[in-house]
Design a protein around this motif. Structure first.
Motif, PDB file in Angstrom:
ATOM      1  N   PHE A 213      54.939  47.272  43.120  1.00 19.14           N
ATOM      2  CA  PHE A 213      53.719  47.793  42.525  1.00 19.14           C
ATOM      3  C   PHE A 213      54.015  48.464  41.187  1.00 19.14           C
ATOM      4  O   PHE A 213      53.290  48.285  40.221  1.00 19.14           O
ATOM      5  N   MET A 214      55.114  49.264  41.123  1.00 18.87           N
ATOM      6  CA  MET A 214      55.418  50.003  39.900  1.00 18.87           C
ATOM      7  C   MET A 214      56.862  49.815  39.489  1.00 18.87           C
ATOM      8  O   MET A 214      57.723  49.489  40.310  1.00 18.87           O
ATOM      9  N   ASP A 215      57.134  50.074  38.225  1.00 17.97           N
ATOM     10  CA  ASP A 215      58.425  49.743  37.641  1.00 17.97           C
ATOM     11  C   ASP A 215      59.577  50.612  38.100  1.00 17.97           C
ATOM     12  O   ASP A 215      60.704  50.140  38.233  1.00 17.97           O
ATOM     13  N   SER A 216      59.336  51.935  38.344  1.00 16.41           N
ATOM     14  CA  SER A 216      60.465  52.821  38.631  1.00 16.41           C
ATOM     15  C   SER A 216      59.979  54.159  39.171  1.00 16.41           C
ATOM     16  O   SER A 216      58.876  54.605  38.844  1.00 16.41           O
ATOM     17  N   PRO A 217      60.813  54.837  39.957  1.00 17.21           N
ATOM     18  CA  PRO A 217      60.448  56.186  40.410  1.00 17.21           C
ATOM     19  C   PRO A 217      60.403  57.183  39.258  1.00 17.21           C
ATOM     20  O   PRO A 217      59.570  58.083  39.236  1.00 17.21           O
ATOM     21  N   THR A 254      56.323  60.763  44.705  1.00 19.82           N
ATOM     22  CA  THR A 254      57.189  59.707  44.190  1.00 19.82           C
ATOM     23  C   THR A 254      58.167  59.245  45.263  1.00 19.82           C
ATOM     24  O   THR A 254      58.428  58.036  45.408  1.00 19.82           O
ATOM     25  N   ALA A 255      58.704  60.192  46.028  1.00 20.28           N
ATOM     26  CA  ALA A 255      59.617  59.836  47.119  1.00 20.28           C
ATOM     27  C   ALA A 255      58.891  58.986  48.158  1.00 20.28           C
ATOM     28  O   ALA A 255      59.464  58.041  48.718  1.00 20.28           O
ATOM     29  N   GLU A 256      57.636  59.307  48.427  1.00 21.20           N
ATOM     30  CA  GLU A 256      56.845  58.517  49.369  1.00 21.20           C
ATOM     31  C   GLU A 256      56.688  57.087  48.869  1.00 21.20           C
ATOM     32  O   GLU A 256      56.840  56.126  49.632  1.00 21.20           O
ATOM     33  N   ALA A 265      64.000  50.083  42.468  1.00 22.24           N
ATOM     34  CA  ALA A 265      65.166  50.967  42.385  1.00 22.24           C
ATOM     35  C   ALA A 265      65.811  50.807  41.011  1.00 22.24           C
ATOM     36  O   ALA A 265      66.952  50.364  40.876  1.00 22.24           O
ATOM     37  N   GLN A 266      65.043  51.183  39.983  1.00 20.69           N
ATOM     38  CA  GLN A 266      65.490  50.969  38.611  1.00 20.69           C
ATOM     39  C   GLN A 266      65.367  52.251  37.794  1.00 20.69           C
ATOM     40  O   GLN A 266      64.526  53.109  38.076  1.00 20.69           O
ATOM     41  N   THR A 267      66.226  52.373  36.803  1.00 26.40           N
ATOM     42  CA  THR A 267      66.141  53.449  35.822  1.00 26.40           C
ATOM     43  C   THR A 267      65.576  52.868  34.546  1.00 26.40           C
ATOM     44  O   THR A 267      66.089  51.874  34.032  1.00 26.40           O
TER      45      THR A 267
END
Length: 441
Positions: A213-217, A254-256, A265-267
């Motif tokens: 859904f989204m690029d990164s935490p 964000t952890a959820e 799992a990207q920076t």
């Protein structure tokens, strides 16, 4: 590091030069691997030479603003010295301010450093609020306040800002069974980041396991915190990131999202993250105007027009800078005039048209370079109007001197670990321990 004009509607080539903007405006956020200084030099020919010390690609030269100013002022010659990365530029600036030597006539200050400069170095800078033609209400209110001391001294004048929206892939939303109209998309999560996570769960259910859904935490927690009036410091200047409920709530949310596999799992801005743009592996990204340049620069040609822009759950800012005039400069009076001109609405609008740096001067929002702006990645989306609307509701956020250290710790030593199997509790403990150690240095 956040204008509009009136001319026949045209597609601003915001992203031709904006491809370099990903590394340029991101000088303080991303490492592009370069680390050299670039200086313009030349014979002043008896003219007054105004020097600027800048970082990244701020775009004044690229947008032709120096040349224009020199034509308007034949006795002026302008030279800039550019340090590629703010992480190298800023320590050198502090050293020069401390020693009182080596300063340029004009010095850029990144938004992440403005609080420290205002608090500890204001006496080294001219009060720009007293310069002829400068009026506080010419800038968005919160931007002006960032560069002003408690007694009203304007250490610098604002250049760009980074009002955040959500950029999303229309094709991926459609495949997942979500709406694609930007107003309907924005309504999915209006006013609440929890609703954003709920939309992510719906996306995952419809899209399956091939995309996120989204690029990164890091992108998510940064976007959530970008809309808070207080995050890491309070108004008294005290470090409160561990006791501020807003920070812990952003971390937990964000952890959820990480536990539910809604974020990669990207920076951000690392090669692996950039490759996920090219491979169409995520559907949304927290998106200041300059992010469109990163998207364009890393996408495959077929991605053109597949993106759109919707309002974020809450408005926040990501990016921006200021121009200040050190008192010890050789040409203080002329430098003040140049800074006032460079940060005026018309010049900020021209900068947006070429560089994608969104104006902080509100009058720029009605000029055609902003008002009629389009971007090839987002098709007919009225990006100038969308980002201008976002800019209006950004809170005047308390920025502390070590904000960048805390933000990086929460991201690189915190929420990213949840994508790697750590519990939210373990990630929080590791982040706070790392941050506290770094704050003591």
């Amino acid at each position: 590091m956040r204008a509009a004009r009136i001319r026949p509607a045209r597609k601003v080539v915001v992203m031709a030069a904006i491809a370099s903007l990903g590394a340029g405006l991101l000088a303080g956020c991303a490492d592009d691997g370069k680390d050299e200084d670039n200086s313009s030099s030349g014979d002043g020919g008896g003219k007054t030479t105004i020097t600027l010390g800048l970082f990244g690609t701020m775009g004044f030269k690229e947008a032709g603003l120096y040349e224009e100013y020199e034509k308007l002022n034949p006795d002026i010659n302008i030279e800039e010295t550019v340090t590629e990365r703010n992480e190298n530029y800023y320590p050198a600036l502090v050293n020069h301010l401390t020693t009182g030597s080596g300063l340029q006539d004009v010095q850029a200050i990144e938004v992440g450093n403005i609080a420290e400069v205002v608090e500890t170095q204001a006496d080294k800078f001219v009060d720009m609020s007293k310069v002829e033609g400068v009026k506080a209400d010419s800038w968005v209110d919160w931007k002006w306040k960032q560069g002003v001391t408690k007694d009203g001294q304007a250490v610098g004048l604002g250049t760009d800002i980074g009002p955040m929206a959500i950029c999303y892939r229309k094709d991926l939303f459609e495949k997942a069974g979500l709406p694609t109209d930007r107003d309907e998309v924005g309504a999915l999560w209006a006013g609440d980041w929890k609703k954003f996570i709920e939309a992510g769960e719906k996306y995952k259910k419809g899209a399956g396991k091939n995309t996120y859904f989204m690029d990164s935490p890091g992108g998510l927690i940064n976007a959530i915190l970008g809309g808070e009036e207080e995050k890491f410091y309070n108004a008294a200047g005290e470090v409160v990131y561990k006791t501020n409920p807003a920070v812990k709530e952003a971390f937990d949310l964000t952890a959820e999202a990480a536990e539910k596999d809604l974020v990669q799992a990207q920076t951000q801005f690392q090669p692996a993250w950039e490759q996920t743009i090219a491979n169409n592996l995520f559907a949304t990204v927290a998106c200041p105007p300059w992010m469109l340049g990163t998207i364009k620069g890393k996408s495959q040609p077929e991605a053109s027009g597949q993106w759109d822009v919707a309002a974020a759950p809450t408005s926040g800012n990501w990016g921006g800078s200021f121009l200040g005039v050190p008192k010890s400069g050789k040409n203080v009076e002329e430098a003040q005039k140049l800074v006032a001109w460079l940060t005026a609405p018309k010049q900020q609008a021209k900068l947006f048209a070429v560089q994608g740096s969104f104006p902080s001067a509100t009058a720029a929002y009605e000029l055609p370079e902003v008002k009629d702006a389009k971007n090839e990645m987002t098709g007919e989306a009225p990006i100038g109007e969308l980002f201008a609307k976002a800019a209006e509701s950004i809170p005047a956020q308390v920025i502390g001197p070590k904000d960048q250290i805390i933000q990086q710790g929460l991201t690189d030593n915190g929420v990213i670990l949840v994508t790697q199997g750590k519990s939210p509790k373990e990630a929080w403990e590791n982040a706070t321990k790392t941050i506290d150690n770094n704050l003591e240095k």
